[in-house]
Structures are given as structure tokens and as C-alpha cells.
Design an enzyme around this catalytic site. Sequence first.
Site, PDB file in Angstrom:
ATOM      1  N   HIS A 199       0.841  -1.200   0.000  1.00 34.29           N
ATOM      2  CA  HIS A 199       0.000   0.000   0.000  1.00 34.29           C
ATOM      3  C   HIS A 199       0.873   1.245   0.000  1.00 34.29           C
ATOM      4  O   HIS A 199       1.903   1.273   0.675  1.00 34.29           O
ATOM      5  CB  HIS A 199      -0.928   0.022   1.226  1.00 34.29           C
ATOM      6  CG  HIS A 199      -2.110   0.895   0.999  1.00 34.29           C
ATOM      7  ND1 HIS A 199      -2.067   2.254   1.184  1.00 34.29           N
ATOM      8  CD2 HIS A 199      -3.350   0.617   0.546  1.00 34.29           C
ATOM      9  CE1 HIS A 199      -3.234   2.759   0.868  1.00 34.29           C
ATOM     10  NE2 HIS A 199      -4.037   1.796   0.474  1.00 34.29           N
TER      11      HIS A 199
ATOM     12  N   ASP B 161      -7.869  -5.620  -0.010  1.00 39.01           N
ATOM     13  CA  ASP B 161      -8.369  -6.398  -1.139  1.00 39.01           C
ATOM     14  C   ASP B 161      -8.048  -7.886  -1.036  1.00 39.01           C
ATOM     15  O   ASP B 161      -8.706  -8.703  -1.674  1.00 39.01           O
ATOM     16  CB  ASP B 161      -7.804  -5.835  -2.450  1.00 39.01           C
ATOM     17  CG  ASP B 161      -8.393  -4.470  -2.746  1.00 39.01           C
ATOM     18  OD1 ASP B 161      -9.611  -4.319  -2.582  1.00 39.01           O
ATOM     19  OD2 ASP B 161      -7.637  -3.557  -3.109  1.00 39.01           O
TER      20      ASP B 161
HETATM   21  C1  LIG Z   1      -0.549  -0.651  -3.945  1.00 42.26           C
HETATM   22  C2  LIG Z   1       0.723  -0.394  -4.709  1.00 42.26           C
HETATM   23  C3  LIG Z   1       0.375   0.070  -6.138  1.00 42.26           C
HETATM   24  C4  LIG Z   1       1.523   0.693  -3.993  1.00 42.26           C
HETATM   25  O1  LIG Z   1       2.556   0.942  -4.823  1.00 42.26           O
HETATM   26  P1  LIG Z   1       3.696   2.048  -4.618  1.00 42.26           P
HETATM   27  O2  LIG Z   1       3.491   2.873  -3.441  1.00 42.26           O
HETATM   28  O3  LIG Z   1       3.801   2.738  -5.937  1.00 42.26           O
HETATM   29  O4  LIG Z   1       4.927   1.134  -4.319  1.00 42.26           O
HETATM   30  P2  LIG Z   1       5.804   0.417  -5.421  1.00 42.26           P
HETATM   31  O5  LIG Z   1       4.976  -0.295  -6.419  1.00 42.26           O
HETATM   32  O6  LIG Z   1       6.788   1.433  -5.937  1.00 42.26           O
HETATM   33  O7  LIG Z   1       6.543  -0.646  -4.523  1.00 42.26           O
HETATM   34  C5  LIG Z   1       7.626  -0.358  -3.638  1.00 42.26           C
HETATM   35  C6  LIG Z   1       8.456  -1.621  -3.503  1.00 42.26           C
HETATM   36  O8  LIG Z   1       7.667  -2.638  -2.906  1.00 42.26           O
HETATM   37  C7  LIG Z   1       7.461  -3.718  -3.808  1.00 42.26           C
HETATM   38  N1  LIG Z   1       6.056  -4.080  -3.778  1.00 42.26           N
HETATM   39  C8  LIG Z   1       5.024  -3.290  -3.447  1.00 42.26           C
HETATM   40  N2  LIG Z   1       3.876  -3.962  -3.537  1.00 42.26           N
HETATM   41  C9  LIG Z   1       4.210  -5.195  -3.914  1.00 42.26           C
HETATM   42  C10 LIG Z   1       3.462  -6.334  -4.189  1.00 42.26           C
HETATM   43  N3  LIG Z   1       2.138  -6.314  -4.097  1.00 42.26           N
HETATM   44  N4  LIG Z   1       4.096  -7.449  -4.577  1.00 42.26           N
HETATM   45  C11 LIG Z   1       5.447  -7.481  -4.694  1.00 42.26           C
HETATM   46  N5  LIG Z   1       6.214  -6.413  -4.455  1.00 42.26           N
HETATM   47  C12 LIG Z   1       5.599  -5.291  -4.079  1.00 42.26           C
HETATM   48  C13 LIG Z   1       7.813  -3.176  -5.187  1.00 42.26           C
HETATM   49  O9  LIG Z   1       8.229  -4.174  -6.060  1.00 42.26           O
HETATM   50  C14 LIG Z   1       8.899  -2.206  -4.851  1.00 42.26           C
HETATM   51  O10 LIG Z   1      10.081  -2.901  -4.610  1.00 42.26           O
HETATM   52  P3  LIG Z   1      11.484  -2.367  -5.171  1.00 42.26           P
HETATM   53  O11 LIG Z   1      11.682  -1.043  -4.478  1.00 42.26           O
HETATM   54  O12 LIG Z   1      12.435  -3.432  -4.784  1.00 42.26           O
HETATM   55  O13 LIG Z   1      11.297  -2.210  -6.642  1.00 42.26           O
HETATM   56  C15 LIG Z   1       1.578  -1.690  -4.781  1.00 42.26           C
HETATM   57  O14 LIG Z   1       1.852  -2.135  -3.469  1.00 42.26           O
HETATM   58  C16 LIG Z   1       0.920  -2.757  -5.597  1.00 42.26           C
HETATM   59  O15 LIG Z   1       1.019  -2.751  -6.830  1.00 42.26           O
HETATM   60  N6  LIG Z   1       0.180  -3.696  -4.934  1.00 42.26           N
HETATM   61  C17 LIG Z   1      -0.535  -4.726  -5.653  1.00 42.26           C
HETATM   62  C18 LIG Z   1      -1.870  -4.183  -6.134  1.00 42.26           C
HETATM   63  C19 LIG Z   1      -2.835  -3.963  -5.008  1.00 42.26           C
HETATM   64  O16 LIG Z   1      -3.025  -4.814  -4.156  1.00 42.26           O
HETATM   65  N7  LIG Z   1      -3.491  -2.809  -5.050  1.00 42.26           N
HETATM   66  C20 LIG Z   1      -4.521  -2.471  -4.072  1.00 42.26           C
HETATM   67  C21 LIG Z   1      -4.054  -1.380  -3.162  1.00 42.26           C
HETATM   68  S1  LIG Z   1      -5.237  -1.105  -1.868  1.00 42.26           S
END
Ligand SMILES: CC(C)(COP(=O)(O)OP(=O)(O)OC[C@H]1O[C@@H](n2cnc3c(N)ncnc32)[C@H](O)[C@@H]1OP(=O)(O)O)[C@@H](O)C(=O)NCCC(=O)NCCS
Length: 381
Positions: free
Chosen positions: A267, A318
Site C-alpha cells: 500500500h 483487497d
Molecule cells: C498498492 C501499490 C500500487 C503501492 O505501490 P507504490 O506505493 O507505488 O509502491 P511500489 O509499487 O513502488 O513498490 C515499492 C516496492 O515494494 C514492492 N512491492 C510493493 N507492492 C508489492 C506487491 N504487491 N508485490 C510485490 N512487491 C511489491 C515493489 O516491487 C517495490 O520494490 P522495489 O523497491 O524493490 O522495486 C503496490 O503495493 C501494488 O502494486 N500492490 C498490488 C496491487 C494492489 O493490491 N493494489 C490495491 C491497493 S489497496
Amino acid sequence: MSATATYPNYSPGLEGVIGGITTISDIISETSTLVYRGYNVHDLASKGSFEETAYLLLYGKLPNRAELDAFKKTLAEEREVPEQVYTALKQLPADTHPMDIAKVGFAVVAPYDPDYAAPATDQAANLRKAVRILAKASTIVGNGHRIRQGLEPLKPKAEHTIAQNFLYLMSGNEPDPEVAHVLDSSLTLYAEHGYNASTFACRVTVATLSDIYSGIVTGIGTLRGPLHGGANEEAMKMIMEIGAVENAEPWIRDALATKKKIMGFGHREYKKRDPRAIYLTVIAKELAVKNNVSHFAQIADILENVMETEKGIYPNVDFPAAYAYYALGIPIDLYTPIFVIARVSGWSAHVLEQLSNNRLIRPACIYEGPHSVEFVPVDQR
Ligand SMILES: CC(C)(COP(=O)(O)OP(=O)(O)OC[C@H]1O[C@@H](n2cnc3c(N)ncnc32)[C@H](O)[C@@H]1OP(=O)(O)O)[C@@H](O)C(=O)NCCC(=O)NCCS
């Protein structure tokens, strides 16, 4: 050099950027707490109803008994949608995703709203529209589901809550009280969440002085993506793909090794646990055991453990919502539309707040393309 080093004021994805001031909800990452207008979401979900939460978000206070009764009466009266909505939904291809059904539904409802002609800045009219949107959301999603199966829409029943209305229309049967209760709690958990992507998009739309229905349609379109609300559907597909408990650990380790994003985990705002997931995980695991899908709870345990130990990343709301809804017998592609039924309350509260002190939302960007390119007429290119 990275873009953020070159441009110190640039934050990709607007991470950490303060986009506004709100009194609607607060996310406290360090303590894994979420409050709606000061109330802990765990209290609202466990002690109140979704209708009380929606009232709180829209009116800024919890209703007393008389106010709640009047609110429920209005919701019941406003629950039906114009026949033209059903006519439009019947034109859509049978494989239309229910999120598109919801978008079309609200787009068609808009011109039939008795306050359609009211200016965007008329807050009394906006509040009336918000209540109608809340009342109609479960009908659009529930009857939209019927229509895509070739069934006729049902007339909503006045005595039902929003959760019951959805379940009744979805299945055609009187809803089981326990199922309705779990769904009701999940609607409260899904109702509001600060400046998340769909709420922010909704605020951007109405800040142009477009109307609240356009804001809602924007919100639905933004919620649909798997990085936001669509994650609950994707999380369930992932659990089903894993299928058996013994597959879970190799599957998740391989997914992490190949840098896959695990749906329903992580998140932007919560660096520790998501309080909504804390609440719903207990219920979801109990439901899974009770409804003969206990292997989903065991798969969930394994994914949670590996994600925590390997990445320090926890499930978001979720993830438990996915297998809780599965255990309740809800079709997978209705999970994100259920999120819509809940979140229209938060979106509408933000519309009202945005318009109470409006300023066009228009960030800047950094241009990295060329300048002074000579124009060559089309036939000479
Ligand atoms: C929610 C979300 C978009 C937040 O993303 P964000 O703040 O942009 O964070 P990032 O995507 O840049 O992730 C930061 C780090 O954590 C990792 N990470 C974050 N969520 C992850 C996940 N669900 N699975 C695997 N790795 C994850 C990323 O790979 C990244 O690692 P790195 O720095 O080694 O590259 C992200 O956690 C995600 O895509 N989750 C899956 C989708 C989801 O469940 N969405 C509902 C949110 S309520």
C-alpha cells in the site's frame, strides 16, 4: 541521474505530495489506524451499519435514531433506477465487465436526476444527488448482473439495507442475514480512504465544475485498475491459480523471484499493516473454514508469511476481501463493483468537500521534448 535528483520538486506518482486538506478521513500509517471523521473504522464496522457510515461521511456526523430512520427511508425511495438504465444495459455485449456496467448505469441515470439542471456549485442539490447515487449503486450493480445473464431486473425491496439489496438482486433470493452482515461490514471498510487514486480523480473532475455524476463515473473508471480496486478480483484469480495449499509456497517464491506484483499486498500509505485487512482477515478466514474453502485460508496464511518475511509487505484490504467474497458465493467480477457500492459514499463526501472550497486541480509537469522543430508541410515529410 534519476529524474527525482534532476528535479527536486518532482515526485513520481505524486508520492508524498500534499494535494489538499480534508476532514473526511485520516490514515495513520505508524499505528495502522484509519478514522472516518474521527471514528475508528473498526468501531464503525463492528458496531454500526454501512448506512450509518455513509451518513457520517456525507453529513459529517453519526445519525441519531430518527435521522437514521429518515435516511434509510429516503434510500429505499431512491433505490429504483429509471427504466432507461435497464434499456441501455440490455444493449451491452454479454461479456461486458460489471465495472463498465456501473459506469454506463451512472452515466444514464445522471440526466434523469431531478436536480440535473442544478449548477455544480449548488451544494444542497449535490447532497441530494449524493444520496440518490448511494441508493442506486447497489441496484445498478445487482440488476446489471441480472441483465448480463439475460435475466430481467428485479424491483428492489424497501425493507432491505444496501448490502441486502445487492445480495437480493444478485441472487434473486432473500439474503442470508450472516452474509448480509459480513458484506455490510466490508462496505464500511471500503467506504473511504483519503486521496486514493479514484477519489483524487473524482475531485479533479468536479474541481473543473463538472457535475457529481461525472465525478462518480471518473471514480469508477479509476477504481477499476488492478493497482487500485481491481486488486480484489486479481487476488482471487491468483489464489485460484495457486489452487492447492502445497503449491502456495513455491508459487509465491517463484513470483517474487521473477519480480511479480502480488495482488492484494502493499500500500502506498500503509508501511505497516492495513487496518482494514486486519479486521477483514479474521472474518475471511473464519468464513473460508465455514464454507468449505479452508484451503484458501491456508494459502492466504502462506502468502502472508512469505510476503512479510521476504519483503516486509502486508496484505491490503483487497486480499481478505477476495476470499471472503468468494466464501460468500459472490461472482469474482462483482468484487470491484461492490467496492463501488461502498466508495460512492466517500467519493461524494469528497465532491462536497472539494466544492465547498474549490480550486481547479492542475499540477505542472516537466517537458523533456525538443523545441524549435521546423514544421514541414505534410506532402514534404
Ligand atoms: C498498492 C501499490 C500500487 C503501492 O505501490 P507504490 O506505493 O507505488 O509502491 P511500489 O509499487 O513502488 O513498490 C515499492 C516496492 O515494494 C514492492 N512491492 C510493493 N507492492 C508489492 C506487491 N504487491 N508485490 C510485490 N512487491 C511489491 C515493489 O516491487 C517495490 O520494490 P522495489 O523497491 O524493490 O522495486 C503496490 O503495493 C501494488 O502494486 N500492490 C498490488 C496491487 C494492489 O493490491 N493494489 C490495491 C491497493 S489497496
